[in-house]
Design a protein around this motif. Structure first.
Motif, mmCIF file in Angstrom:
data_model
loop_
_atom_site.group_PDB
_atom_site.id
_atom_site.type_symbol
_atom_site.label_atom_id
_atom_site.label_comp_id
_atom_site.label_asym_id
_atom_site.label_seq_id
_atom_site.Cartn_x
_atom_site.Cartn_y
_atom_site.Cartn_z
ATOM 1 N N ARG A 1 55.120 46.013 10.194
ATOM 2 C CA ARG A 1 54.577 46.605 8.969
ATOM 3 C C ARG A 1 54.060 47.999 9.304
ATOM 4 O O ARG A 1 53.667 48.261 10.449
ATOM 5 C CB ARG A 1 53.397 45.784 8.425
ATOM 6 N N ALA B 1 54.663 40.742 13.831
ATOM 7 C CA ALA B 1 54.581 39.847 12.666
ATOM 8 C C ALA B 1 55.872 39.048 12.482
ATOM 9 O O ALA B 1 55.835 37.935 11.968
ATOM 10 C CB ALA B 1 54.255 40.648 11.410
ATOM 11 N N PHE C 1 49.283 26.851 16.698
ATOM 12 C CA PHE C 1 48.746 27.973 17.478
ATOM 13 C C PHE C 1 49.401 28.111 18.855
ATOM 14 O O PHE C 1 49.908 29.175 19.222
ATOM 15 C CB PHE C 1 47.222 27.857 17.635
ATOM 16 N N ALA D 1 55.663 36.237 14.962
ATOM 17 C CA ALA D 1 54.655 35.242 14.563
ATOM 18 C C ALA D 1 55.126 34.421 13.363
ATOM 19 O O ALA D 1 54.659 33.299 13.166
ATOM 20 C CB ALA D 1 53.339 35.947 14.248
ATOM 21 N N ASN D 2 56.016 34.976 12.574
ATOM 22 C CA ASN D 2 56.571 34.250 11.427
ATOM 23 C C ASN D 2 57.978 34.780 11.164
ATOM 24 O O ASN D 2 58.168 35.675 10.349
ATOM 25 C CB ASN D 2 55.679 34.452 10.189
ATOM 26 N N LEU E 1 55.158 34.684 20.899
ATOM 27 C CA LEU E 1 54.511 35.964 21.234
ATOM 28 C C LEU E 1 54.644 36.293 22.722
ATOM 29 O O LEU E 1 54.873 37.448 23.087
ATOM 30 C CB LEU E 1 53.025 35.956 20.845
ATOM 31 N N PHE F 1 43.593 48.816 15.487
ATOM 32 C CA PHE F 1 44.792 49.620 15.782
ATOM 33 C C PHE F 1 45.208 50.471 14.575
ATOM 34 O O PHE F 1 46.157 51.250 14.661
ATOM 35 C CB PHE F 1 45.967 48.720 16.177
ATOM 36 N N ASP G 1 45.401 44.076 8.026
ATOM 37 C CA ASP G 1 45.659 42.741 8.601
ATOM 38 C C ASP G 1 45.322 41.670 7.576
ATOM 39 O O ASP G 1 44.682 41.935 6.564
ATOM 40 C CB ASP G 1 44.794 42.567 9.867
ATOM 41 N N GLY G 2 45.767 40.461 7.861
ATOM 42 C CA GLY G 2 45.435 39.323 6.997
ATOM 43 C C GLY G 2 46.335 39.215 5.774
ATOM 44 O O GLY G 2 45.953 38.600 4.777
#
Ligand code: HEM
Length: 447
Positions: free
Chosen positions: A267, A312, A372, A315-316, A380, A173, A177-178
């Motif tokens: 981000r 993001a 997970f 997710a956190n 999500l 996209f 990432d990471g």
């Protein structure tokens, strides 16, 4: 061995894949194997003991190529692990990812009946990941893996997938990432977010106390579970052209396109977090590992900088949620080792070229269900926790053309409507990556 705050990890027994940062950029290959013959399977494991990586990361760059191995429930069964021991693994692992599909939101186009063969079937037994800083070294490491399974007639390669990371670290996209990762006590790696204390080792590895002060449930016998970690592996196809078309249709101009994209992720494409760069991208910030994860959301509870519904942040949620009700964000953290696959869609192209591209999402953690599965299903795929029950993750949520995404702005909020799905699950597996002693135990099974 390396000491953390109050824990000493048996690093010589722990496979490198989960704890250690990998080379960047990298190239890699995943192989899935099927064990037809138990004796051949055990011989494979015996050979793998000598080539999987463990211990402290080496200072030698050529050592930065490595192999990680993990087994599905069906794989452990094929090796002849006693039933009593199989029954002691996490129930979700025993069921396998395909059986969990409806709960995970893998429905419609993402449902297991459409998955790439043999993903999600009882033919997937062993997962091997080979990673390396460049193609030449990958060749050498893949050759090591090939030697492990060659001339073993009872072991077949049933699937393989190449992956790579661009020097920019950006995925299909267009986003780097990471970046957001927790650090783990005893791993020797410092937190990239100094606002987040390192996690107790038992959040990621079996055999150590976790954030609740307890040991994570351990498979038996102890030698099989200790120093192991659960791995989630998902091939996620990304509809990049549809994503670009959507942004083009909703945005007022190119700058607005970039802003809407950033609001959806949390981000900017460079990796710069909205929490620190709310109005425009800051590529220097995005590229700076000392700064690009050093933030919380406590000063932005209403989401004017970063929407609560951004991928993001869902997710956190960091300090935006900590302490609220019974939610303890630290119980829902994970190590991500996802990779990128397929050719990039050239910049500016809005038409789909039919190529398969996306990410291989990889999770490592001690708790499949509360890490997970919780994040995927509660954060999500659902919006209750942010007070927007009808909203799903705008980038990776299972929207069906009817999704909405709220962007708090003054004086009136902005709302994106009719979000289609941008991500399709092509398949996946729940695996277990054992420690080195456990691999030897598996190789020596007699029954
Ligand atoms: C194709 C699917 C996905 C894409 C394209 C994607 C992309 C991204 C991007 C661009 C970021 C921000 C950069 C970063 O912090 O690394 C991110 C962060 C993150 N994603 Fe995903 N993601 C995907 C699926 C998932 C799934 C399925 C999960 C978990 C179930 C997940 C969990 C996370 C987490 C935990 C973070 C870090 C949040 C933080 O610590 O700030 N992602 N993802």
């Amino acid at each position: 061995m390396s000491s953390g705050h109050d824990v000493v990890l048996d690093l010589d027994d722990i496979q490198s894949g989960a704890l250690h940062e990998r080379p960047s950029p990298y190239v890699g290959r995943y192989l899935l194997l099927r064990i037809e013959d138990r004796t051949a399977g055990r011989e494979l494991v015996r050979r793998l003991v000598d080539i999987v990586d463990h211990g402290q990361p080496s200072a030698e760059p050529q050592q930065d190529a490595w192999i990680t191995v993990a087994f599905t429930y069906q794989g452990l069964k094929a090796l002849g692990v006693p039933q009593e021991s199989l029954d002691s693994f996490a129930p979700e692992f025993q069921q396998g990812m395909a059986a969990r599909a409806a709960d995970l939101g893998d429905v419609g186009e993402s449902a297991p009946e459409h998955w790439e063969h043999p993903l999600g079937s009882s033919d997937v037994h062993v997962a091997l990941a080979a990673l390396s800083p460049d193609a030449a070294r990958l060749q050498a490491v893949v050759e090591r893996a090939r030697r492990a399974h060659q001339e073993l007639p009872g072991v077949d390669v049933v699937w393989s997938q190449d992956c790579y990371q661009l020097p920019t670290g950006r995925t299909s996209f267009g986003f780097k990432d990471g970046i957001g990762q927790p650090s783990v006590e005893g791993s020797g790696l410092l937190p990239s977010n100094p606002k987040e204390r390192p996690l107790k080792a038992g959040e990621i590895l079996l055999g150590y106390p976790d954030e609740t002060g307890e040991l994570p449930p351990m498979p038996s016998p102890d030698v099989l579970g200790r120093n192991g970690t659960y791995i989630v592996f998902r091939k996620l196809h990304t509809k990049v052209a549809a994503y670009r078309q959507y942004l083009r249709a909703k945005a007022t101009d190119r700058a607005d396109e970039a802003l809407l994209g950033a609001k959806m992720v949390g981000r900017w494409q460079s990796g710069a977090p909205l929490a620190l760069a709310p109005d425009r991208d800051d590529p220097a910030l995005g590229a700076d590992p000392q700064r690009n994860n050093h933030f919380g959301f406590g000063d932005d509870l209403r989401g004017f900088k970063c929407p609560a519904g951004a991928h993001a942040r869902r997710a956190n949620p960091r300090d935006a949620l900590d302490g609220e009700g019974s939610v303890n964000v630290r119980l829902h953290r994970m190590i991500r080792r996802g990779t990128n696959y397929g050719p990039a869609l050239p910049e500016g192209v809005l038409e789909d070229d039919g190529a398969d591209r996306g990410i291989i999402f990889v999770f490592a953690g001690a708790h499949l269900k509360r890490q997970f599965e919780f994040v995927k299903t509660q954060w999500l795929n659902d919006g209750v926790f942010i007070g927007a029950p009808a909203e799903k993750d705008p980038l990776v949520g299972p929207d069906e053309g009817d999704g909405t995404f709220t962007i708090p702005t003054r004086p009136i909020r902005r709302r994106l409507q009719a979000l289609p799905p941008f991500v399709v699950t092509r398949g996946g597996e729940y695996c277990f990556a054992p420690g080195l002693r456990a691999l030897r135990w598996l190789a020596e099974l007699q029954t």
